[in-house]
Design an enzyme around this catalytic site. Structure first.
Site: not given
Ligand code: NDP
Length: 484
Positions: A94, A153, A177-178, A180, A250, A284, A458
């Site tokens: 995944d 992640n 979930p995300s 991806v 978070e 993160c 958390e």
């Molecule tokens: P996002 O913050 O965009 O997405 C996190 C989750 O929120 C996903 O499930 C996403 O769905 C969902 N989401 C997106 N837009 C909305 C909305 N308007 N309302 C409710 N939920 C929403 O992270 P990304 O996966 O796009 O990654 C982008 C950047 O975020 C990375 O490059 C990294 O810098 C950072 N990131 C940070 C993390 C951390 O733990 N701090 C973890 C992952 C990413 P969907 O994926 O379907 O868009």
């Protein structure tokens, strides 16, 4: 590649659900670019079904004796442990993370959260407040249906870190979930049913951001917990405020790791490696600004480069592999752009910086030297395997520079001087600090950010405050006094 196509795109009310009217979600193995499963994003009808079933299940669940609820969480933990190998393989497919990581850090961490909260469930009581005759007692009540929104992640760990405290407090959860990484949370939903949870207690709705956004403002949702980026966090927090919903955010970081001149160099290098290259840098709380005292920077850098050159990059399913691909090509391109920005800003590229030839979204572990505070690579979250070395001269200076960021998720320091360690920790603006370690996040310790890195905590008992509310009940033991 083994067949990982789930029986349906969503898991609702105890069963897989499919609605092919939803937009396709390809699930891609990051090591080859091959599509290994195809799902469909939730339609409004699927979202409605998930929320309605969670609302029903929550009432049934909250009415159970707490010890019975705890037993279900403990059983779910035991199943996760029994199936650790199979779940770790799925997690590697995944996400592209190496199997040597997923075997110890994903289902295992999820199981710990369920064990911890399974044990805590029966201890979540209120208190009695004597008032000299009259008294008040408090009841700790669940919030209702909680929405969990996950990043890519750590799909299993994030789902468990949110579900375990939510369910312990008597809530139900709908988890998105995300897009991806749609596979792992579905398995957790199956496991909860097997462990004896009522159908609908933990539903998984796959979809894009819009599916989550539609649930954030649904009147049936009482709380939203998001793991993701700051811009998404800002949007979700604002949308949740409209209905005065509880939130846990978070979010991202640009955390400092400070290596003082008396540090144990080998341990400090190990921590810098873990803080930047574990999960190919997609964590993160990573310590991406490595501040090294000028007296030891040459020795530290030499050992860091020597050890990082030996990292084994390869197929995530090969037990020898230490570094897997990035999650998507888009994420890899973003990281490569930051590497170009770093070079253009005058940072010294000491190691890596390239995407190896061939299939998969691989990128070499990358180390920049001579990084300065104002460079974008030292200010913005890259979310990839890019380590920046900055040098410093004295303690007050490094504390001020470490705190000079909009983020505040984590911080670490290495020193043998314990007085200094505690003095510095007291001044660091971060939700989690490590002394002579980095990135360990046991369930027993609260985890979360300050400043732009988020709100709420958390893990640990702290999470209970974010998944329950307190009702005060005043009890009169005598007559009612009135003016007339
Ligand atoms: P996002 O913050 O965009 O997405 C996190 C989750 O929120 C996903 O499930 C996403 O769905 C969902 N989401 C997106 N837009 C909305 C909305 N308007 N309302 C409710 N939920 C929403 O992270 P990304 O996966 O796009 O990654 C982008 C950047 O975020 C990375 O490059 C990294 O810098 C950072 N990131 C940070 C993390 C951390 O733990 N701090 C973890 C992952 C990413 P969907 O994926 O379907 O868009």
């Amino acid at each position: 590649m083994k067949n990982v196509q789930p029986k349906g795109s969503h898991f609702i009310d105890g069963a897989y659900v499919e609605d092919t009217a939803g937009r396709e979600i390809p699930c891609v193995y990051a090591a080859t670019g091959e599509t290994v499963a195809t799902l469909h994003a939730a339609t409004p009808a699927v979202v409605d079904q998930a929320l309605a079933s969670a609302a029903r299940a929550q009432k049934e669940w909250a009415a159970l004796a707490p010890v019975a609820r705890g037993r279900v969480l403990s059983r779910a933990a035991a199943i996760l442990r029994e199936r650790n190998e199979e779940l770790s393989e799925l997690e590697s497919i995944d996400t592209g993370k190496p199997i040597q990581e997923t075997l110890v850090a994903d289902a295992a961490s999820g199981a710990e959260a369920l064990e911890y909260y399974g044990g805590l469930t029966a201890t979540l009581t209120g208190e009695t407040v004597p008032l000299g005759g009259d008294f008040v007692y408090t009841i700790r009540e669940p919030l209702g249906v909680c929405l969990g929104i996950g990043a890519w992640n750590y799909p299993t760990q994030i789902a468990c870190w949110k579900a375990a405290p939510a369910l312990a407090c008597g809530n139900a959860m709908v988890f998105k979930p995300s897009e991806v990484t749609p596979l792992c949370a579905l398995k957790l939903a199956e496991i909860f049913i097997e462990a004896g949870a009522p159908a609908g207690l933990f539903n998984v709705v796959n979809g894009y951001g819009d599916a989550a956004a539609s649930m954030v403002t649904d009147s049936r949702v009482a709380k939203v917990s998001l793991t993701g980026s700051v811009p998404t966090g800002q949007k979700v927090y604002a949308a949740a405020a409209e209905g005065m919903r509880h939130v846990t955010m978070e979010l991202g970081g640009k955390s400092p790791l400070i290596i003082f001149e008396d540090a144990d160099i080998e341990n400090a290098v190990s921590a810098a490696i873990n803080a930047n290259f574990y999960s190919t840098g997609q964590i993160c709380s990573n310590g991406t600004r490595v501040f090294v005292h000028e007296a030891i920077v040459d020795e530290f850098t030499e050992r860091l480069l020597e050890r990082t050159r030996k990292a084994i990059i390869g197929d995530p399913l090969d037990p020898e592999t230490q570094i897997g691909p990035m999650i998507t090509d888009t994420q890899r391109q973003k990281v490569l752009e930051y590497i170009e920005i770093g070079k253009a800003e005058g940072a010294e590229l000491l190691l890596g910086g390239h995407a190896p030839e061939g299939a998969g979204y691989y990128i070499e572990p990358t180390v920049f030297g001579n990084v300065t505070d104002e460079m974008r690579i030292a200010r913005e979250e890259i979310f990839g395997p890019v380590l920046s070395i900055l040098t410093f001269g004295d303690e007050a200076e490094v504390v001020a520079r470490a705190n000079d960021t909009e983020f505040g998720l984590a911080a670490g320091l290495f020193t043998k001087d314990f007085t200094r360690a505690h003095r510095v920790v007291a001044q660091l603006q971060a939700g989690t600090c490590w002394i002579n370690e980095y990135n360990l996040t046991p369930v027993e310790a609260p985890f979360g950010g300050v400043k732009m890195s988020g709100v709420g905590r958390e893990n640990a008992r702290a999470a209970i405050e974010h998944y329950s509310q307190v009702k005060s009940v005043y009890v009169a033991m005598g007559d009612v006094a009135a003016a007339f």
